[in-house]
Scaffold this motif. Sequence first.
Motif, PDB file in Angstrom:
ATOM      1  N   PRO A  68      53.662  84.035  48.486  1.00 40.33           N
ATOM      2  CA  PRO A  68      53.049  84.575  48.986  1.00 40.33           C
ATOM      3  C   PRO A  68      54.014  85.413  50.586  1.00 40.33           C
ATOM      4  O   PRO A  68      54.705  84.609  51.234  1.00 40.33           O
ATOM      5  N   GLY A  69      53.578  86.360  50.376  1.00 36.69           N
ATOM      6  CA  GLY A  69      54.179  87.198  51.685  1.00 36.69           C
ATOM      7  C   GLY A  69      53.130  86.662  52.392  1.00 36.69           C
ATOM      8  O   GLY A  69      51.956  86.386  52.585  1.00 36.69           O
ATOM      9  N   VAL A  70      53.809  87.187  54.102  1.00 34.88           N
ATOM     10  CA  VAL A  70      52.997  86.197  55.254  1.00 34.88           C
ATOM     11  C   VAL A  70      53.008  87.458  56.024  1.00 34.88           C
ATOM     12  O   VAL A  70      54.116  88.306  56.588  1.00 34.88           O
ATOM     13  N   VAL A  71      51.293  88.186  56.600  1.00 40.81           N
ATOM     14  CA  VAL A  71      51.274  89.074  57.165  1.00 40.81           C
ATOM     15  C   VAL A  71      51.153  87.931  58.941  1.00 40.81           C
ATOM     16  O   VAL A  71      50.227  87.563  58.847  1.00 40.81           O
ATOM     17  N   GLY A  72      52.233  88.669  59.566  1.00 38.19           N
ATOM     18  CA  GLY A  72      52.426  88.010  61.298  1.00 38.19           C
ATOM     19  C   GLY A  72      51.297  88.713  62.243  1.00 38.19           C
ATOM     20  O   GLY A  72      51.156  90.152  62.103  1.00 38.19           O
ATOM     21  N   PHE A  73      50.140  88.124  62.261  1.00 33.59           N
ATOM     22  CA  PHE A  73      48.976  88.650  63.366  1.00 33.59           C
ATOM     23  C   PHE A  73      49.034  88.619  64.591  1.00 33.59           C
ATOM     24  O   PHE A  73      48.577  87.561  64.618  1.00 33.59           O
ATOM     25  N   LYS A  74      49.102  88.805  65.909  1.00 31.58           N
ATOM     26  CA  LYS A  74      49.414  88.926  67.337  1.00 31.58           C
ATOM     27  C   LYS A  74      48.166  89.028  68.181  1.00 31.58           C
ATOM     28  O   LYS A  74      48.219  90.334  68.023  1.00 31.58           O
ATOM     29  N   LEU A  75      47.753  88.014  68.459  1.00 32.34           N
ATOM     30  CA  LEU A  75      46.700  88.176  69.375  1.00 32.34           C
ATOM     31  C   LEU A  75      47.401  87.859  70.950  1.00 32.34           C
ATOM     32  O   LEU A  75      48.215  87.565  71.310  1.00 32.34           O
ATOM     33  N   SER A  76      46.523  89.054  71.310  1.00 35.81           N
ATOM     34  CA  SER A  76      47.219  89.157  73.200  1.00 35.81           C
ATOM     35  C   SER A  76      45.788  89.631  74.014  1.00 35.81           C
ATOM     36  O   SER A  76      44.447  90.053  73.000  1.00 35.81           O
ATOM     37  N   GLY A  77      45.789  88.801  75.314  1.00 37.05           N
ATOM     38  CA  GLY A  77      44.487  89.695  76.214  1.00 37.05           C
ATOM     39  C   GLY A  77      43.825  89.046  75.885  1.00 37.05           C
ATOM     40  O   GLY A  77      43.818  87.275  75.213  1.00 37.05           O
ATOM     41  N   LYS A  78      42.428  89.160  76.105  1.00 40.80           N
ATOM     42  CA  LYS A  78      41.252  88.327  76.410  1.00 40.80           C
ATOM     43  C   LYS A  78      40.498  88.797  75.761  1.00 40.80           C
ATOM     44  O   LYS A  78      39.322  90.428  76.588  1.00 40.80           O
ATOM     45  N   LEU A  79      39.122  88.418  75.345  1.00 36.82           N
ATOM     46  CA  LEU A  79      37.973  89.315  75.210  1.00 36.82           C
ATOM     47  C   LEU A  79      36.908  89.408  75.962  1.00 36.82           C
ATOM     48  O   LEU A  79      37.268  88.789  77.159  1.00 36.82           O
ATOM     49  N   LYS A  80      36.829  90.889  75.827  1.00 40.39           N
ATOM     50  CA  LYS A  80      35.614  90.743  77.382  1.00 40.39           C
ATOM     51  C   LYS A  80      34.179  90.123  77.706  1.00 40.39           C
ATOM     52  O   LYS A  80      33.600  89.724  76.604  1.00 40.39           O
ATOM     53  N   ASN A  81      33.824  90.632  78.679  1.00 46.99           N
ATOM     54  CA  ASN A  81      32.323  89.158  78.864  1.00 46.99           C
ATOM     55  C   ASN A  81      31.336  90.159  77.898  1.00 46.99           C
ATOM     56  O   ASN A  81      31.449  91.188  77.486  1.00 46.99           O
ATOM     57  N   GLY A  82      30.805  89.312  76.927  1.00 47.42           N
ATOM     58  CA  GLY A  82      29.544  89.824  76.319  1.00 47.42           C
ATOM     59  C   GLY A  82      30.447  89.883  74.599  1.00 47.42           C
ATOM     60  O   GLY A  82      29.453  90.242  73.964  1.00 47.42           O
ATOM     61  N   VAL A  83      31.091  89.702  74.880  1.00 49.03           N
ATOM     62  CA  VAL A  83      31.794  89.773  73.200  1.00 49.03           C
ATOM     63  C   VAL A  83      31.781  88.379  72.524  1.00 49.03           C
ATOM     64  O   VAL A  83      32.027  88.234  73.278  1.00 49.03           O
ATOM     65  N   THR A  84      31.578  88.231  71.253  1.00 49.03           N
ATOM     66  CA  THR A  84      30.998  87.362  70.248  1.00 49.03           C
ATOM     67  C   THR A  84      32.313  86.736  69.679  1.00 49.03           C
ATOM     68  O   THR A  84      33.283  88.138  69.168  1.00 49.03           O
ATOM     69  N   ALA A  85      32.626  85.654  69.072  1.00 46.79           N
ATOM     70  CA  ALA A  85      33.525  86.166  68.321  1.00 46.79           C
ATOM     71  C   ALA A  85      33.902  86.677  66.619  1.00 46.79           C
ATOM     72  O   ALA A  85      34.182  87.169  65.731  1.00 46.79           O
ATOM     73  N   THR A  86      32.459  86.620  66.327  1.00 45.23           N
ATOM     74  CA  THR A  86      31.715  87.773  65.394  1.00 45.23           C
ATOM     75  C   THR A  86      32.122  88.769  65.048  1.00 45.23           C
ATOM     76  O   THR A  86      32.512  89.443  64.151  1.00 45.23           O
TER      77      THR A  86
END
Length: 994
Positions: free
Chosen positions: A340-358
């Motif tokens: 398979p090809g692999v998509v690199g998904f870069k995460l930065s920063g931090k979730l805001k107050n009150g925002v959930t994993a969902t």
Amino acid sequence: MMASSSPSSSLLRAASAYSRARFLPSSFRNLTSTTHASPSVINHHRRSLSSATVRSFHCSAPRWSHRLDWRSHLNLRAQIRAFNPVIERLERKFATMAAEHPFKAVLTSLPKPGGGEFGKFYSLPALNDPRIDKLPYSIRILLESAIRNCDNFQVKKEDVEKIIDWENTSPKQVEIPFKPARVLLQDFTGVPAVVDLACMRDAMHRLGSDTNKINPLVPVDLVIDHSVQVDVTRSENAVQANMELEFQRNKERFSFLKWGSSAFHNMLVVPPGSGIVHQVNLEYLGRVVFNTDGMLYPDSVVGTDSHTTMIDGLGVAGWGVGGIEAEAAMLGQPMSMVLPGVVGFKLSGKLKNGVTATDLVLTVTQMLRKHGVVGKFVEFYGDGMGELSLADRATIANMSPEYGATMGFFPVDHVTLQYLKLTGRSDETVAMIESYLRANKMFVDYNEPQQERVYSSYLELNLSEVEPCISGPKRPHDRVPLREMKADWNSCLNNKVGFKGFAVPKEAQDKIAKFSFHGQPAELKHGSVVIAAITSCTNTSNPSVMLGAGLVAKKACELGLQVKPWIKTSLAPGSGVVTKYLLQSGLQEYLNKQGFHIVGYGCTTCIGNSGDLDESVANAISENDIIAAAVLSGNRNFEGRVHALTRANYLASPPLVVAYALAGSVNIDFDKEPIGTSKDGKSVYFKDIWPTTEEVAEAVQSSVLPNMFKSTYEAITKGNPMWNQLSVPSSTMYSWDRNSTYIHEPPYFKNMTMEPPGAHGVKDAYCLLNFGDSITTDHISPAGSIHKDSPAAKFLLERGVERKDFNSYGSRRGNDEVMARGTFANIRLVNKLLNGEVGPKTVHVPTGEKLYVFDAAMRYKDAGHDTIVLAGAEYGSGSSRDWAAKGPMLLGVKAVIAKSFERIHRSNLVGMGIIPLCFKSGEDVDTLGLTGHERYTIDLPSKIDEIRPGQDVTVTTDNGKSFTCTVRFDTEVELAYFNNGGILPYVIRNLIKQ
């Protein structure tokens, strides 16, 4: 024992070499031929073969022996003299093949810090190849497996080179074999898998071979979690009451699975009431690194549930496959896959107050769907990884099927190790895992400089940009920001019927349906919530959102808000651990007060096991044509899946499920409109009941404790009184009951011979169904309730089954006669042959009659006519459901022509001998002017060696149209399956030849 120079000794050595080269796990073949492997490692792999399998080598005549009689000592020499030249050639060939492991030079010892060693492993750094340092971590797992299993037979050195050169080879769609470390099943998909294994034993017996060859060669874990239904709610006794009903309905299925756990070696069955398979996998079954008698290697798993990908959050490579593929993997057959090809998904920063994993996962799902990741791996990396808990990662990984990827992978780092300790893995085990992964360049340490890895494409998300959202009303990737929900809902009412439309006339949009609910006045409008369910593997493993839901309930109780009694509320945790931390926090009390009592431990509303609505509610919906809503913390909201009467279904975080239940409608702007009125008469708004990130974190910190995991899983396989009282026969062959409506011997192998049926085209086939886009496996083979007027219902009634005992299609997957009748039985099916009419019927083209799909298919079969299915894009999306391929095969469907296929479903079609074809880019049924009333001929070569993966073929119709399609056999191995009439006949013939 004869002298080593005797002819019979030559025969035995040849048999031994043959078994090593053809049947034993490749790791065993490799180790028995290397002089430096430790005795404990060799002995383990000898033990990994069941005693029954070992007996089979001594007691049965292999196919290549030309029926030599191994039992006749006097006759043996005469037979050997006759076949001595053959034996010598075999012995030379097999001795060369089994000589030594091609990568023995990189087998390395892993020392323990205090002395001694953890074991040995195949070292990637020892290859001294700079290309490996640039490989994505997910590809390194494929590489290690190929090296360890390399025998130049099933896995070749060229396969290893293809993976090392991934940057150059993956764009070319090259084929590689993959051997997973284990297989995972749940009961909806596990029952048909065990039925197939039992049936394969019967086939082996009929063909004169050893039935004990049908035994798993890798660990198989089966968790019974899909059978519980939400019959009883809003009761302290709901768990016990629902489990009693579960056993009443499913006793026969459960007995069959319990029989399978003893009849087949290497199979663990986790009893009902233990939790959802993926959460049990995450918290208990996942090894991360195997240490098998001194041989260390990464955990990897394929599962017969598409959300097996949840384990990717733990750094374990896992994905969903069809049960037929899983069965082949159990029996030692390497999985053939396109690198398979692999998509690199870069995460930065931090979730805001009150925002959930969902909220985060719904955002990621939409982004990846738009990017296009079908058939690819997605690998997450970046500084933002440190801000995500393991549970948050698992939530994202879980929904890989919803964004279309094979896998959404999170490499192991310090967060993973902390989770392993939290969930009760021993310090020594965690130390071994970390040491191995560091030594083999599979561990990410964000405290160290990061080597740049190469990806096929790149995406990036700043976590601070994620906002609260839900998804719906008909697909998981149709994300709606919470602030836009009211406007979006009203657009859906106005829009024409489709994924975002219900076409409700303006004058009917404010309709109110008044009714009496248990003596008190009640009313429903379009958008009224009638089901609010905290359910599904996606979210119930995540303490932050589960405790967040409890905090919303608590704040609402304190303000005097109450969920309306006619809303069917439920809470189905993924494991017993959830109950323990909800009790520890004191929040379960408040969830109960809002009607969210625990109803069971398993997959409920998300799979369609939502149970009946109260009759008064159901009548109000039906009689007034109300677009009723369900809000659930699940991963699937396809039409007709959650409940037949909820036409709008929204995926939301557990806290939002509680909030919408309190509001009573999805037609609300949480920023501007009050949810309700407090006990002191003031308006209560969303912000008044929504917990802060700090409040949630404090609850998690104080309530989620390691001893909860230990105590839960120490007893998980001990079962419960109802399970333990089930008595099962001790025979290794299953005694089929012809009168059973749950377990029935399928017809797949009844007329099977050793001669493969060969390749075949399709001639003058009728179109059984003509579909548009996004036909899901729920449309093709529903898992939920059996409609009272359906062919399946008629079948059950004729056999004395009362309607109240129909159970679900999912629970009856062990009976092919029910499931064939349930194929294309979804009441929300839209078939173009019916000119817009919705329902599980079609037109019988020769007569023009409108019939149930099953009845039409039987007419075609009885007349000797083949059939095909026409479809649009994303055909077969959704669950990895075998019956979505088995059912059409039993109906006589020979081919499916679509714009595109979902990955697992396409391979399932191939596995059942159905030809998948794709229209050329820019073409489809409409552009080609096809109506579905034509007869179709597919000009496929009759010789398998004249067919190539991905080749073009011509399709002609009886009215003179002709167009080109691409045959979606994607690998040479899939062609071999097709030549044999399917993957399981292929496996049976191979086992008999050994």
